[in-house]
Design an enzyme around this catalytic site. Structure first.
Site: not given
Ligand SMILES: Cc1cc2nc3c(=O)[nH]c(=O)nc-3n(C[C@H](O)[C@H](O)[C@H](O)COP(=O)(O)O)c2cc1C
Length: 336
Positions: A116, A120, A185, A187-188, A221, A250
């Site tokens: 993915n 967010f 994460s 993706n940011t 996390k 993650n």
């Protein structure tokens, strides 16, 4: 042998694109959350509790819903009715944001994995605080611990990340049994840089200085892609700042197990993450006393037990739930 979800529900959901299937599922559970009769039907599948106390919270069982499935906190009563021992909502950011362009969730059934790059997508801290206040007022708040996972808004520069987290923290802390700081994460852009010791230390200090933080367990996390030296440095900062728990881990940016023709940009989860996540749990348990919540590649009782044997106190499910359905919870519970 396939379970009922795998035989009847998964083929229907997998006939839809991954994000539509996600919305259909979460919306249905959100609707069910408003009706006692619907919740009673879901609840009839529940097993006897396997209680566990951690950070002064009582967990009816050690199996939780991982962050990302209910980003906006729309279906808390239904997750509890399905039997989860705790629920983590989010990632919530200070500002509402749409996330990355679609498509942005990809299934890899042969690998039992997902990739993915959602980025967010969520309703933002204000709207989610309002939703949670309504749920509380309705008397339907679940009887299991609720964690709220916070991240940085995409438009906020990294230098102002602390203010962004602080804003969400202030809006949401009263609804949370614990708060997770998501600094991992992929993706940011820039988010994982918050794992650098100085930046993490600044963030933890700022939140620690807030009134009321002392009674709110803070959980961090982390990424499964850290070097040994990076991990040691993060654990030291977490210990210095009295962090209550670590979630390991993650999604990963290591796509080496994925055939190139199936590969996509984004975070990889599911079976390919299993060993990496277990090794990380074992390493954290060996290096420090901070309790670990394990996440990554839990698909059956064996992969769940492996996490507990590596030193995890609690576990969380995401990709396993997509492939195996709620029966997975029952199977793991029966093996505990
Ligand atoms: C589609 C998708 C969205 C996710 N969104 C988030 C998120 O918003 N915040 C977060 O901390 N983790 C997020 N995760 C990571 C999961 O919470 C979990 O840590 C990871 O997927 C590893 O567990 P699994 O192998 O059981 O899926 C997401 C994972 C997936 C597959």
């Amino acid at each position: 042998m396939k379970n009922g979800y795998e035989l009847f529900v998964r083929p229907l959901l997998f006939s839809l694109d991954a994000e539509t299937a996600h919305h259909v599922t979460v919306r249905s559970l959100g609707r069910a959350s408003h009706f006692d009769a619907a919740l009673r039907v879901v609840k009839s599948f529940q097993l006897p509790p396997k209680p566990k106390t951690l950070f002064s919270l009582n967990f009816p069982n050690p199996i939780g819903l991982a962050a990302g499935l209910d980003k906006n906190g729309v279906a808390l009563p239904a997750w509890a009715a399905l039997g989860f021992g705790f629920i983590e909502i989010g990632t919530v950011t200070a500002k509402a944001q749409p996330g990355n362009p679609k498509p942005r969730i990809f299934r890899l059934p042969e690998q039992q994995a997902l990739i993915n790059r959602l980025g967010f997508n969520n309703d933002g801290a204000d709207a989610i605080a309002h939703r949670l206040a309504m749920l509380l007022a309705s008397g339907r708040w679940p009887a299991v611990p609720v964690g709220i996972n916070l991240g940085k808004s995409r438009v906020t520069p990294l230098e102002q990340a602390t203010d962004d987290y602080l804003y969400s923290f202030r809006m949401l802390r009263d609804f949370a049994d614990y708060i997770t700081l998501n600094i991992s994460s992929p993706n940011t852009p820039g988010l994982r840089e918050l794992q650098e010791p100085e930046r993490l230390s600044e963030l933890l200090h700022a939140i620690g200085d807030e009134a009321g933080t002392a009674s709110k367990p803070l959980v961090v996390k982390i990424s499964p892609d850290l070097s040994a030296a990076e991990l040691t440095a993060i654990l030291a900062v977490c210990e210095e700042n009295g962090v209550s728990g670590i979630i390991a881990a993650n999604t990963t940016l290591d796509h080496s197990t994925i055939p190139p023709q199936l590969d996509q940009e984004g975070g990889l989860s599911g079976a390919p993450l299993r060993d990496k996540s277990t090794a990380l749990v074992r390493e954290i348990a060996a290096q420090c006393k901070i309790p670990v919540i394990a996440s990554g590649g839990i698909f059956d009782p064996e992969s769940a037990l492996e996490k507990f044997q590596a030193g995890a106190q609690l576990i969380q499910l995401y990709t396993g739930l997509i492939y195996r359905g709620p029966q997975l919870l029952r199977e793991i519970m029966e093996s505990l």
